[in-house]
Design a protein around this motif. Sequence first.
Motif, mmCIF file in Angstrom:
data_model
loop_
_atom_site.group_PDB
_atom_site.id
_atom_site.type_symbol
_atom_site.label_atom_id
_atom_site.label_comp_id
_atom_site.label_asym_id
_atom_site.label_seq_id
_atom_site.Cartn_x
_atom_site.Cartn_y
_atom_site.Cartn_z
ATOM 1 N N VAL A 211 0.716 -1.212 -0.065
ATOM 2 C CA VAL A 211 0.053 -0.006 -0.030
ATOM 3 C C VAL A 211 0.754 1.283 0.001
ATOM 4 C CG1 VAL A 211 -2.146 -1.064 1.024
ATOM 5 C CG2 VAL A 211 -0.387 -0.144 2.285
ATOM 6 N N TYR A 212 2.007 1.139 0.544
ATOM 7 C CA TYR A 212 3.220 2.217 0.321
ATOM 8 C C TYR A 212 3.494 2.690 -1.011
ATOM 9 C CZ TYR A 212 2.915 2.071 5.434
ATOM 10 O OH TYR A 212 2.474 2.142 6.666
ATOM 11 N N ARG A 213 3.184 1.807 -1.823
ATOM 12 C CA ARG A 213 3.868 2.021 -3.524
ATOM 13 C C ARG A 213 3.026 3.334 -3.908
ATOM 14 N NH1 ARG A 213 1.704 -0.569 -8.280
ATOM 15 N NH2 ARG A 213 0.668 -1.609 -6.826
ATOM 16 N N ARG A 214 1.630 3.506 -3.336
ATOM 17 C CA ARG A 214 0.992 4.885 -3.946
ATOM 18 C C ARG A 214 0.641 5.901 -3.034
ATOM 19 N NH1 ARG A 214 0.941 3.188 -9.053
ATOM 20 N NH2 ARG A 214 -0.082 1.376 -9.438
ATOM 21 N N ILE A 215 0.662 5.453 -1.773
ATOM 22 C CA ILE A 215 0.768 6.680 -0.915
ATOM 23 C C ILE A 215 1.457 6.587 0.472
ATOM 24 C CG2 ILE A 215 -1.858 7.128 -1.269
ATOM 25 C CD1 ILE A 215 -2.802 5.595 1.134
ATOM 26 N N ARG A 216 2.018 7.547 1.030
ATOM 27 C CA ARG A 216 2.951 7.658 1.983
ATOM 28 C C ARG A 216 2.566 7.406 3.534
ATOM 29 N NH1 ARG A 216 4.103 12.261 -1.161
ATOM 30 N NH2 ARG A 216 3.794 13.557 0.463
ATOM 31 N N HIS A 217 1.254 7.440 3.776
ATOM 32 C CA HIS A 217 0.784 7.521 4.950
ATOM 33 C C HIS A 217 -0.483 6.582 4.900
ATOM 34 C CE1 HIS A 217 3.920 10.237 6.501
ATOM 35 N NE2 HIS A 217 3.562 10.998 5.409
ATOM 36 N N PRO A 218 -0.581 5.397 4.747
ATOM 37 C CA PRO A 218 -1.733 4.662 4.618
ATOM 38 C C PRO A 218 -2.252 4.319 6.056
ATOM 39 C CG PRO A 218 0.139 3.052 3.769
ATOM 40 C CD PRO A 218 0.496 4.497 4.022
ATOM 41 N N ALA B 299 -6.019 5.031 7.432
ATOM 42 C CA ALA B 299 -6.609 4.011 8.110
ATOM 43 C C ALA B 299 -7.383 4.544 9.218
ATOM 44 C CB ALA B 299 -6.093 2.621 8.375
ATOM 45 N N HIS B 300 -6.586 5.276 9.823
ATOM 46 C CA HIS B 300 -7.233 5.918 11.237
ATOM 47 C C HIS B 300 -8.237 7.076 10.910
ATOM 48 C CE1 HIS B 300 -3.563 4.192 13.111
ATOM 49 N NE2 HIS B 300 -4.652 4.143 14.495
ATOM 50 N N LEU B 301 -8.089 7.734 9.690
ATOM 51 C CA LEU B 301 -9.040 8.946 9.422
ATOM 52 C C LEU B 301 -10.276 8.055 8.947
ATOM 53 C CD1 LEU B 301 -6.510 11.486 7.367
ATOM 54 C CD2 LEU B 301 -7.857 11.802 9.584
ATOM 55 N N LEU B 302 -10.264 7.147 8.202
ATOM 56 C CA LEU B 302 -11.508 6.497 7.719
ATOM 57 C C LEU B 302 -12.380 5.958 8.933
ATOM 58 C CD1 LEU B 302 -10.205 4.709 4.436
ATOM 59 C CD2 LEU B 302 -11.656 6.589 4.653
ATOM 60 N N GLY C 105 1.414 10.018 -3.065
ATOM 61 C CA GLY C 105 0.761 11.110 -2.319
ATOM 62 C C GLY C 105 0.672 10.988 -0.961
ATOM 63 N N ARG C 106 0.476 12.107 -0.102
ATOM 64 C CA ARG C 106 0.471 11.581 1.180
ATOM 65 C C ARG C 106 -0.840 10.767 1.748
ATOM 66 N NH1 ARG C 106 1.371 17.217 4.611
ATOM 67 N NH2 ARG C 106 3.626 17.186 4.743
ATOM 68 N N LEU C 107 -1.971 10.906 1.361
ATOM 69 C CA LEU C 107 -3.169 10.271 1.837
ATOM 70 C C LEU C 107 -3.843 9.574 0.570
ATOM 71 C CD1 LEU C 107 -4.472 12.507 4.929
ATOM 72 C CD2 LEU C 107 -3.230 10.373 4.766
ATOM 73 N N VAL C 108 -3.644 10.281 -0.410
ATOM 74 C CA VAL C 108 -4.398 9.540 -1.607
ATOM 75 C C VAL C 108 -3.465 9.541 -2.789
ATOM 76 C CG1 VAL C 108 -6.619 10.476 -1.052
ATOM 77 C CG2 VAL C 108 -5.135 11.801 -2.493
ATOM 78 N N PRO C 109 -3.568 8.538 -3.722
ATOM 79 C CA PRO C 109 -2.721 8.490 -4.786
ATOM 80 C C PRO C 109 -2.274 9.600 -5.662
ATOM 81 C CG PRO C 109 -3.843 6.622 -4.704
ATOM 82 C CD PRO C 109 -4.583 7.538 -3.655
ATOM 83 N N ARG C 110 -1.074 9.967 -5.929
ATOM 84 C CA ARG C 110 -0.749 11.206 -6.878
ATOM 85 C C ARG C 110 -1.518 10.864 -8.258
ATOM 86 N NH1 ARG C 110 2.985 15.271 -6.418
ATOM 87 N NH2 ARG C 110 3.524 14.258 -4.492
ATOM 88 N N LEU C 111 -2.182 11.821 -8.871
ATOM 89 C CA LEU C 111 -2.504 11.716 -10.124
ATOM 90 C C LEU C 111 -1.357 11.820 -10.987
ATOM 91 C CD1 LEU C 111 -5.690 14.085 -9.932
ATOM 92 C CD2 LEU C 111 -5.712 11.528 -9.716
ATOM 93 N N PRO C 112 -1.744 10.767 -12.054
ATOM 94 C CA PRO C 112 -0.537 10.995 -13.188
ATOM 95 C C PRO C 112 -0.400 12.454 -13.708
ATOM 96 C CG PRO C 112 -2.082 9.040 -13.720
ATOM 97 C CD PRO C 112 -2.621 10.056 -12.564
ATOM 98 N N GLY C 113 1.143 12.671 -14.046
ATOM 99 C CA GLY C 113 1.272 13.925 -14.635
ATOM 100 C C GLY C 113 1.204 15.046 -13.764
#
Length: 196
Positions: A121-128, A132-135, A188-196
């Motif tokens: 899960v760290y491949r796309r976001i840095r703070h999964p 999880a705690h926020l969700l 991205g920090r909490l959500v995946p970074r968009l391409p470009g």
Amino acid sequence: MTGMSVWTACYLGGLGIGTLIRAAYGRGLRERGAPDLGSDPLDTALMALSGLGLLAFPLLYAFTSLLSFADYRLPDVAGIAGVVIFAAALILFWRSHADLGENWSPFVTVAGGQRLVTGGVYRRIRHPMYLAHLLWALALPLILWNGVAGWTMLVAVVPLVLRRMPREEAMMLDHFGEDYRAYMARTGRLVPRLPG
């Protein structure tokens, strides 16, 4: 509260699952030896308040009528949405721990021998785990229909996450340097970074 709702029972079941996940990885941390970090009063206060919202107030709500003054009603669809969000939070909570493995710590620290985890899960976001705690905190007001038990965790977790993320990232940049800077550029920090 009179009688336990199905939504409250779902929360208690999920709380049990979350507790088992944390206990399993906490045991490994104890075996490795937790670092002595002194204390950060604000961090400690926010973690304690989060604990009240995660555990103490929901249990008071579920098993006593002490918080009934703050009860509210929502349609059942809100409870369903809350359970779905909570389930997603628990899956992400488990996966974050599993992907970090021995690199996990509840403290803002880099231990000796710690490696930079960029897979799973760290491949796309840095703070999964923070996500999880926020969700989890977002699910609570939809599951626990009480202004105290439902909202306390959210009130504490948002400032805790906002305080910890930049501190952790500065620490990781200091420790891992350009490897972490490159990792930041593609995630991205909490959500995946968009391409470009």
